[in-house]
Scaffold this active site. Sequence first.
Site, PDB file in Angstrom:
ATOM      1  N   LYS A 208       0.777  -1.157  -0.118  1.00 27.72           N
ATOM      2  CA  LYS A 208       0.022  -0.085  -0.044  1.00 27.72           C
ATOM      3  C   LYS A 208       0.775   1.360   0.261  1.00 27.72           C
ATOM      4  CE  LYS A 208      -3.641  -0.027   2.431  1.00 27.72           C
ATOM      5  NZ  LYS A 208      -4.922  -0.073   3.497  1.00 27.72           N
ATOM      6  N   GLU A 214       9.996  -5.856   4.044  1.00 26.25           N
ATOM      7  CA  GLU A 214      10.113  -7.215   3.364  1.00 26.25           C
ATOM      8  C   GLU A 214       9.881  -6.916   1.715  1.00 26.25           C
ATOM      9  OE1 GLU A 214       8.733  -8.169   7.558  1.00 26.25           O
ATOM     10  OE2 GLU A 214       8.228  -6.738   5.911  1.00 26.25           O
ATOM     11  N   GLY A 270      -5.430  -5.606   5.145  1.00 27.69           N
ATOM     12  CA  GLY A 270      -4.705  -6.638   4.583  1.00 27.69           C
ATOM     13  C   GLY A 270      -5.093  -7.858   4.387  1.00 27.69           C
ATOM     14  N   ARG A 271      -5.516  -8.324   5.607  1.00 29.01           N
ATOM     15  CA  ARG A 271      -5.813  -9.747   5.654  1.00 29.01           C
ATOM     16  C   ARG A 271      -7.425  -9.917   5.207  1.00 29.01           C
ATOM     17  NH1 ARG A 271      -5.295  -7.340  10.496  1.00 29.01           N
ATOM     18  NH2 ARG A 271      -7.052  -7.250  11.858  1.00 29.01           N
ATOM     19  N   GLU A 356      -4.414 -12.430  13.891  1.00 30.52           N
ATOM     20  CA  GLU A 356      -4.280 -11.105  13.603  1.00 30.52           C
ATOM     21  C   GLU A 356      -5.391 -10.397  13.957  1.00 30.52           C
ATOM     22  OE1 GLU A 356      -1.035  -9.596  10.983  1.00 30.52           O
ATOM     23  OE2 GLU A 356      -2.847  -8.722   9.961  1.00 30.52           O
ATOM     24  N   HIS A 387      -2.394 -39.010   9.709  1.00 28.79           N
ATOM     25  CA  HIS A 387      -1.275 -39.757  10.074  1.00 28.79           C
ATOM     26  C   HIS A 387      -0.189 -38.925  10.659  1.00 28.79           C
ATOM     27  CE1 HIS A 387      -2.490 -43.352   7.837  1.00 28.79           C
ATOM     28  NE2 HIS A 387      -3.037 -42.418   7.075  1.00 28.79           N
ATOM     29  N   LYS A 507       8.949  -5.192  14.362  1.00 32.08           N
ATOM     30  CA  LYS A 507       9.626  -4.572  13.332  1.00 32.08           C
ATOM     31  C   LYS A 507      10.161  -3.148  13.564  1.00 32.08           C
ATOM     32  CE  LYS A 507       6.307  -3.662  10.164  1.00 32.08           C
ATOM     33  NZ  LYS A 507       4.792  -3.786   9.748  1.00 32.08           N
TER      34      LYS A 507
END
Length: 544
Positions: A208, A214, A270-271, A356, A387, A507
Site C-alpha cells: 500500500k 520485506e 490487509g488480511r 491477527e 497420520h 518491526k
Amino acid sequence: MTSTPLTSRPAWQALQNHVAAARERHLRELFAADPRRGERLALDVDGLYFDYAKNRVTDETIRLLVQLADECDLRGRIAAMFGGERINTTENRAVLHVVLRAPREATILVDGVNVVPQVHAVLDKMTAFAERVRGGAWKGHTGRAIRNIVNIGIGGSDLGPVMAFEALRHYTNRSLTFRFVSNVDGTDFVEATHDLAPAETLFIVSSKTFTTLETMTNAHSARNWLLRALSGDVKAVAKHFVAVSTNAAKVAEFGIDTENMFEFWDWVGGRYSMDSAIGLSTMLAIGPENFRELLAGFHAMDEHFRTAPFEKNMPALMALLGVWNTNFLGAETVAVLPYDQYLKRFPAYLQQLTMESNGKRVTLAGAEVDYATGQIYWGEPGTNGQHSFYQLIHQGTRLVACDFIAFAQTLNPLGPHHDLLMANVIAQAEALAFGKTADEVRAEGTPEWLVPHRVFPGNRPSNTILAERLTPSVLGKLIALYEHAVFAQGVIWNIDSFDQWGVELGKVLAQRIVPELTAKEAPVLGHDSSTNRLIERYRAAKGG
C-alpha cells in the site's frame, strides 16, 4: 467508550450456569435423545452445508448464545460495518471489504461518498490488464510475451493470493507460471526465480505504501535481477513490473509506470484484501470471469450474514459456537481440516485472518479483558493430518475443536480416490464425536491390559462444511464465512478485530538492530544481555 462488561451480561452468566450441566452430557446421549439432531442442527446456505450437530450444545445453549449476540448488539455492529461507519476505532477507519464484492449498482457510502464505482473502476482496469497479459498482447522489454508472473508481498498481500492460486489451480491458465515471494530471507526470492527467464517475467509488487521492508527489499532484488539480464536498461522496469499501491510517487521512483498501478483503500485491511487489487495475480491465473464468480460467492455470504436471523445465520452460529467452545468448554485451538488438496494453504490463510484479527488483550475501551479471546488456528489437509496430529485430537488431554471441509464431487476423478477421501472425513467427525467405550473395546476381544489404550473418549466438538464441488464461487462463500465469523466473535469479545498493533514492536526493534549487524566497527550495544550476545555472535560468525 463504555459498555456493560461481557462477563456481567445476563446471557454470559446464564451460559456459565448452563455449562456445568452441559459438560456432563456426552454427544452420544444428545444424539440418542434426539434422532433428528443431525437434521435440525444444520444449515444450507446457497449450496454450502454447515453441520454443527456434533458440537456439545443443546437448543438451550444455542438460545443463550443468540441472546448473548443480541445483548452485544451484533446486529447493530453488522449494520455499522456495512454502513461504512468507522468501526476500526484505534485507526479511525471504516471496514468495508464487503464493498470489494458488491455489485456495480450497489450504493455504500464512506464519509458521504459512494465508493462502489471506485471499486468497479479498479476491477475494470484489472480485467483489461489481465486480458492483455493472458492473451499475449502485453510484451516484455525484448518483445517476448509474459509467461511467468511473480507476486511480491507479505501478510495479506501474499497469504490470500497464494491460497487462492492453490485453491483454484484447477481453473488456472497452465501456459503461465505463477510464483509468490514474501519472506525477506533471500532464499525465497532465489528459489522462486532460479528457473525463470527474465525477459518473460512480470513482477506484481503489492504494498500500500510502497515502503514495506520485506516487500521492497524483495522488489529491489527483483529489479536488480531483471536489469542484470537485460543489459541494465532501466526502461525495462516499466515492462516487467506493475504495482498494487496507493503511493504513486514511490511507484514512479521505482520505475513503474503509474498507469500500471492498481489502487486499493485504507478501509480494506490487509488480511481482508485478496478480493481487491491484491488479487491481481489471482485474476491473471484464473481469468476475469472466474474472478468475478469468486466475488459473487463472497457477496452471497455477505448478504446472508447481513440479513439472516442469528439462529439461521451461518457465520454468526460459527462465531457463537467458537465462543462456547473457547470461553465455556476451554478449547483453545481450532484445527481446520480441509479434505481437498487444493485447500492445502487454507489453514495458513486462516491463521492470519483469525489470529491477527482477534489476538487482542484489551477491549474497545482499552480495558484488559478477563476472558479468553482469539482462538489458535492450525491444520493440514486430510488425510495427511490423520497420520500426524489426529492422535492428540482423539486421545490427548487437550480439547481441540475441529472444522472439517469437504466436497461431494472431486475436480480430478481418479478411480476410488474420492470415495476413500470422503469416507475418511465423515468417519473422523463421527469418531471424534462418539469415540469408543471400554466395553466396546472389550467386545472386540482386546486383552484387559490393552483396553485403556484403545478407548476413545469422544465428545470432541466439530463442524463439517460440505459443498458440491470447489468452484470460485464456493471458495468466495467459504472465505467470507470465516471473515464474518471472526468479526462476530470480535463483537462478542468487545475487541477491535481490524487493527494489528501487535506486529509493530518487533518491526521497530528490527530497524534498530539492522545497522548494529551491518556496521563495520563493533557498535556499542544497549539491549539486554541475551540480545547483545546474539548480535555479537552473529557479527563474529559472519566475519563482521
